[in-house]
Design a protein around this motif. Sequence first.
Motif, short mmCIF file in Angstrom:
data_model
loop_
_atom_site.label_atom_id
_atom_site.label_comp_id
_atom_site.label_asym_id
_atom_site.label_seq_id
_atom_site.Cartn_x
_atom_site.Cartn_y
_atom_site.Cartn_z
N TRP A 70 0.83 -1.22 0.00
CA TRP A 70 0.00 0.00 0.00
C TRP A 70 0.86 1.26 0.00
O TRP A 70 0.48 2.29 -0.58
CB TRP A 70 -0.97 0.00 1.17
CG TRP A 70 -0.35 0.22 2.53
CD1 TRP A 70 0.08 -0.74 3.39
CD2 TRP A 70 -0.11 1.48 3.17
NE1 TRP A 70 0.59 -0.17 4.54
CE2 TRP A 70 0.48 1.20 4.42
CE3 TRP A 70 -0.34 2.80 2.82
CZ2 TRP A 70 0.86 2.19 5.31
CZ3 TRP A 70 0.04 3.81 3.70
CH2 TRP A 70 0.62 3.50 4.94
N TRP A 73 1.91 1.73 -3.58
CA TRP A 73 0.82 2.30 -4.37
C TRP A 73 0.69 3.80 -4.10
O TRP A 73 0.47 4.59 -5.03
CB TRP A 73 -0.50 1.59 -4.04
CG TRP A 73 -0.67 0.30 -4.77
CD1 TRP A 73 -0.64 -0.96 -4.27
CD2 TRP A 73 -0.89 0.15 -6.19
NE1 TRP A 73 -0.83 -1.90 -5.26
CE2 TRP A 73 -0.99 -1.24 -6.45
CE3 TRP A 73 -1.02 1.05 -7.25
CZ2 TRP A 73 -1.20 -1.75 -7.73
CZ3 TRP A 73 -1.24 0.54 -8.53
CH2 TRP A 73 -1.32 -0.83 -8.75
N PHE A 74 0.84 4.19 -2.84
CA PHE A 74 0.84 5.61 -2.49
C PHE A 74 1.99 6.32 -3.20
O PHE A 74 1.82 7.41 -3.77
CB PHE A 74 0.97 5.78 -0.97
CG PHE A 74 1.29 7.19 -0.53
CD1 PHE A 74 0.32 8.18 -0.53
CD2 PHE A 74 2.59 7.53 -0.13
CE1 PHE A 74 0.62 9.48 -0.13
CE2 PHE A 74 2.89 8.82 0.27
CZ PHE A 74 1.91 9.79 0.27
N TYR A 75 3.16 5.69 -3.19
CA TYR A 75 4.35 6.24 -3.85
C TYR A 75 4.10 6.41 -5.35
O TYR A 75 4.44 7.44 -5.94
CB TYR A 75 5.53 5.32 -3.59
CG TYR A 75 6.82 5.76 -4.23
CD1 TYR A 75 7.58 6.78 -3.67
CD2 TYR A 75 7.29 5.15 -5.39
CE1 TYR A 75 8.78 7.19 -4.25
CE2 TYR A 75 8.48 5.55 -5.97
CZ TYR A 75 9.22 6.56 -5.40
OH TYR A 75 10.40 6.97 -5.99
N LEU A 76 3.48 5.41 -5.97
CA LEU A 76 3.19 5.48 -7.40
C LEU A 76 2.25 6.63 -7.73
O LEU A 76 2.44 7.35 -8.72
CB LEU A 76 2.58 4.16 -7.88
CG LEU A 76 3.53 3.01 -8.22
CD1 LEU A 76 2.74 1.78 -8.61
CD2 LEU A 76 4.47 3.41 -9.35
N CYS A 77 1.21 6.79 -6.91
CA CYS A 77 0.25 7.88 -7.14
C CYS A 77 0.92 9.24 -7.04
O CYS A 77 0.68 10.13 -7.87
CB CYS A 77 -0.90 7.79 -6.13
SG CYS A 77 -1.97 6.36 -6.35
N VAL A 78 1.78 9.40 -6.03
CA VAL A 78 2.50 10.67 -5.86
C VAL A 78 3.44 10.90 -7.03
O VAL A 78 3.55 12.03 -7.55
CB VAL A 78 3.27 10.69 -4.52
CG1 VAL A 78 4.13 11.94 -4.43
CG2 VAL A 78 2.30 10.64 -3.35
N LEU A 80 3.19 9.75 -10.11
CA LEU A 80 2.40 10.07 -11.30
C LEU A 80 1.93 11.52 -11.26
O LEU A 80 2.01 12.24 -12.27
CB LEU A 80 1.20 9.13 -11.41
CG LEU A 80 0.28 9.34 -12.62
CD1 LEU A 80 1.06 9.16 -13.92
CD2 LEU A 80 -0.91 8.39 -12.57
N LEU A 81 1.46 11.96 -10.09
CA LEU A 81 1.03 13.34 -9.94
C LEU A 81 2.21 14.29 -10.15
O LEU A 81 2.06 15.34 -10.80
CB LEU A 81 0.43 13.54 -8.54
CG LEU A 81 -0.08 14.94 -8.21
CD1 LEU A 81 -1.21 15.34 -9.15
CD2 LEU A 81 -0.55 15.02 -6.77
N SER A 82 3.38 13.92 -9.65
CA SER A 82 4.59 14.76 -9.81
C SER A 82 4.97 14.88 -11.28
O SER A 82 5.34 15.96 -11.74
CB SER A 82 5.75 14.17 -9.01
OG SER A 82 5.46 14.13 -7.63
N TYR A 250 9.51 5.94 -11.90
CA TYR A 250 8.12 5.49 -11.87
C TYR A 250 7.99 4.09 -12.47
O TYR A 250 7.28 3.23 -11.93
CB TYR A 250 7.24 6.48 -12.64
CG TYR A 250 5.78 6.12 -12.68
CD1 TYR A 250 4.95 6.34 -11.58
CD2 TYR A 250 5.22 5.53 -13.81
CE1 TYR A 250 3.61 6.00 -11.61
CE2 TYR A 250 3.87 5.18 -13.86
CZ TYR A 250 3.08 5.43 -12.75
OH TYR A 250 1.75 5.08 -12.77
N CYS A 254 6.78 0.69 -10.62
CA CYS A 254 5.73 -0.20 -11.12
C CYS A 254 6.20 -1.66 -11.08
O CYS A 254 5.43 -2.56 -10.72
CB CYS A 254 5.36 0.18 -12.56
SG CYS A 254 4.43 1.72 -12.70
#
Length: 269
Positions: A70, A73-78, A80-82, A250, A254
Amino acid sequence: MVRCSNSLVGILNFFVFLLSIPILSSGIWLSLHGHTQCERFFDKPMIALGAFLMVVALAGVIGSCCRVSWLLWFYLCVMLLSIIVVLCFTIFAFVVTNKGSGETIPGKVYKEYRLGDYSEWLQKRVNDNHHWKNIRSCLYEDKFCNRLEFFSAGRYPNASEFSKKDLNSLESGCCKPSNDCNFTYISPTTWNKTSGTYKNPDCNTWDSDNKKLCYDCQSCKAGFIDNLKTSWKLVAIVNIVFLVVLIIVYAMACCAVKNNKDDNSYAQF
């Protein structure tokens, strides 16, 4: 066995975590010991950036090395946003800095700057009284006009000699009156006003008082934008490199998520 992508993500984020410490510490130091408004202007952004990098790096390290899905997944979301934010800012920086440049004056080495030559978005920012008050305070506190006067003392006894001085955009826009004014030259930052009407409103704004000079002139705002253009273009180029690095990291993250998923599936058997 810890897979390569997990290890790389963990190592990279460990270095990011180390980088966040001096950034956060510098922001806290500025907030406590900053003497000028310009210094205090950077404290909150630096604290926010340092804290952001520290949290994201910890999520990357723990998520990849300790197999906490989890957090990855948080890291991936951040991440992607970055990537989206950096991409948008890079495009925006190139668009708003595409217009405007200094105007060459016959017989003079330095250029002059007109606010109307630059993008409307930047014009609106500097024409906002609240924004310009803060910018003006920073420009004055930097004392670059004082340095121009000090280092040019005696070297430019008349206007003809001073015209050979290569001024940067801030010195040209903020430290001297416009060429349109035809004022009498005394020194680089001291000019006597001549009588008559002026088409350029900056001529009325100019004052030889060291605290005023042309800091409220349209030319000073244009000079500031021109100086900002150079900085933003450099940042935009750096952002392109940074964007490539973010995309690579990123992609590795993944792979790390997939590794965690595969390992969890294997553990259930």
